[in-house]
Design a protein around this motif. Structure first.
Motif, mmCIF file in Angstrom:
data_model
loop_
_atom_site.group_PDB
_atom_site.id
_atom_site.type_symbol
_atom_site.label_atom_id
_atom_site.label_comp_id
_atom_site.label_asym_id
_atom_site.label_seq_id
_atom_site.Cartn_x
_atom_site.Cartn_y
_atom_site.Cartn_z
ATOM 1 N N ARG A 36 -4.653 -7.896 -9.519
ATOM 2 C CA ARG A 36 -4.484 -8.723 -8.135
ATOM 3 C C ARG A 36 -5.321 -8.293 -6.835
ATOM 4 O O ARG A 36 -5.722 -8.939 -6.233
ATOM 5 C CB ARG A 36 -3.055 -8.576 -7.765
ATOM 6 N N VAL A 37 -5.646 -6.858 -6.876
ATOM 7 C CA VAL A 37 -6.399 -6.173 -5.811
ATOM 8 C C VAL A 37 -7.684 -6.464 -5.717
ATOM 9 O O VAL A 37 -8.495 -6.731 -6.771
ATOM 10 C CB VAL A 37 -6.131 -4.911 -5.623
ATOM 11 N N SER A 38 -8.418 -6.333 -4.747
ATOM 12 C CA SER A 38 -9.932 -6.380 -4.588
ATOM 13 C C SER A 38 -10.473 -5.190 -4.934
ATOM 14 O O SER A 38 -9.829 -4.153 -5.024
ATOM 15 C CB SER A 38 -10.339 -6.768 -3.048
ATOM 16 N N ARG A 39 -11.826 -5.175 -5.637
ATOM 17 C CA ARG A 39 -12.453 -3.921 -5.932
ATOM 18 C C ARG A 39 -12.505 -2.881 -4.907
ATOM 19 O O ARG A 39 -12.497 -1.634 -5.260
ATOM 20 C CB ARG A 39 -13.906 -4.203 -6.382
ATOM 21 N N PHE A 40 -12.199 -3.167 -3.581
ATOM 22 C CA PHE A 40 -12.034 -2.211 -2.377
ATOM 23 C C PHE A 40 -10.969 -1.452 -2.339
ATOM 24 O O PHE A 40 -11.036 -0.413 -1.890
ATOM 25 C CB PHE A 40 -12.640 -2.955 -1.198
ATOM 26 N N ASP A 41 -9.732 -1.939 -3.082
ATOM 27 C CA ASP A 41 -8.560 -1.499 -2.845
ATOM 28 C C ASP A 41 -8.219 -0.927 -4.314
ATOM 29 O O ASP A 41 -7.132 -0.510 -4.449
ATOM 30 C CB ASP A 41 -7.482 -2.506 -2.671
ATOM 31 N N LEU A 42 -8.839 -1.064 -5.183
ATOM 32 C CA LEU A 42 -8.485 -0.706 -6.576
ATOM 33 C C LEU A 42 -8.472 0.734 -6.690
ATOM 34 O O LEU A 42 -7.739 1.330 -7.636
ATOM 35 C CB LEU A 42 -9.690 -1.499 -7.595
ATOM 36 N N GLU A 68 0.872 -1.220 0.173
ATOM 37 C CA GLU A 68 -0.021 -0.022 0.192
ATOM 38 C C GLU A 68 0.705 1.154 -0.005
ATOM 39 O O GLU A 68 0.460 2.170 -0.886
ATOM 40 C CB GLU A 68 -0.961 0.214 1.305
#
Length: 269
Positions: A176-182, A152
């Protein structure tokens, strides 16, 4: 207060008179630096405390380290080099942040290879906080670090300093990341493409960042990721209100010697 010994200091940590004892201990001279760093590595109240007092002791120990680093910076650097096990302590790495110059930066860069993710994160956060652009070529690789906090923080560095060569690593990271971290990945991609004069890749939904530059003494009064409306105060510039130019999410205020670059992510349907 008479000159405190190490034992006196350790007994005072976590107590009501800790600040006075720390100040008197640090005033003893640079010999206090090695003595206290060594105490971090041996069994004593610093390393064995448990229960509700542990946090208070840790906070006071950190305050002591910061004061020693500020008062005797070169001695602190020399002792950390001679006692490399001290780099296993996150508070020591954090204290290095306050020591200017290339020698401290060198130790922080080396700590990026530490086996503990916590230490790698503290070192990377310190380098970004100091504005050490020397870390920029390492940031894309750090997107594959085992520690999520390191990944991050590397994203934050790439948003600030990434170049065109870093774009493939960011696009791969977006997958690779979730949609919440995009969103944070997309922010870094857009900031990089703007700097490099590159079109946004297909993974990006379209330009969303609102970036403006101000000069003067900037104080930000909203937390990162705060939702703001156009005209809301973000903080002050030379005491005057700094207002949000649009509805959006506050991303960052990046300062250098000449100006501060404020970034918001516009709210889009």
């Amino acid at each position: 207060m008479s000159e405190p010994t190490l034992s006196t200091l350790l007994a005072a940590l976590g107590g009501l008179d800790a600040a006075n004892t720390i100040a008197a201990y640090c005033a003893r001279g640079p010999v206090s630096v090695r003595e206290f760093l060594t105490a971090l590595l041996t069994e004593n109240r610093l390393t064995t405390a448990r229960g509700p007092t542990r946090r208070a002791i840790e906070n006071d120990a950190y305050a002591c380290l910061m004061q020693l680093a500020a008062t005797y910076p070169q001695t602190f650097l020399n002792e950390v080099r001679e006692l490399p096990a001290t780099i296993d302590r996150a508070e020591v790495v954090s204290a290095l942040t306050k020591i200017p110059g290339a020698d401290a930066a060198e130790l922080l860069l080396a700590a990026l290879a530490h086996r503990k993710g916590t230490i790698r994160w503290h070192a990377l956060y310190a380098l970004l906080s100091r504005g050490q652009v020397e870390v920029a070529p390492l940031l894309a690789k750090l997107l594959r670090d085992r520690d999520g906090a390191v990944r991050e923080t590397a994203l934050e560095g790439l948003r600030r300093w990434g170049i065109a060569d870093d774009l493939p690593a960011l696009v791969a990271h977006a997958a690779r990341v979730s949609r919440f971290d995009l969103d944070t990945v997309l922010d870094a991609i857009e900031a990089l493409c703007t700097r490099a004069g590159r079109p946004l890749p297909s993974v990006h939904p379209g330009a969303r960042l609102e970036v403006f530059t101000v000069r003067g003494q900037v104080t930000i009064e909203v937390p990162r990721s705060a939702l703001v409306s156009a005209g809301d105060p973000l903080g002050t510039v030379d005491g005057e209100p700094l207002l949000a130019p649009c509805d959006g999410v506050f991303i960052a205020a990046d300062s250098d010697s000449e100006h501060t670059r404020v970034t918001l992510r516009r709210l889009v349907p």
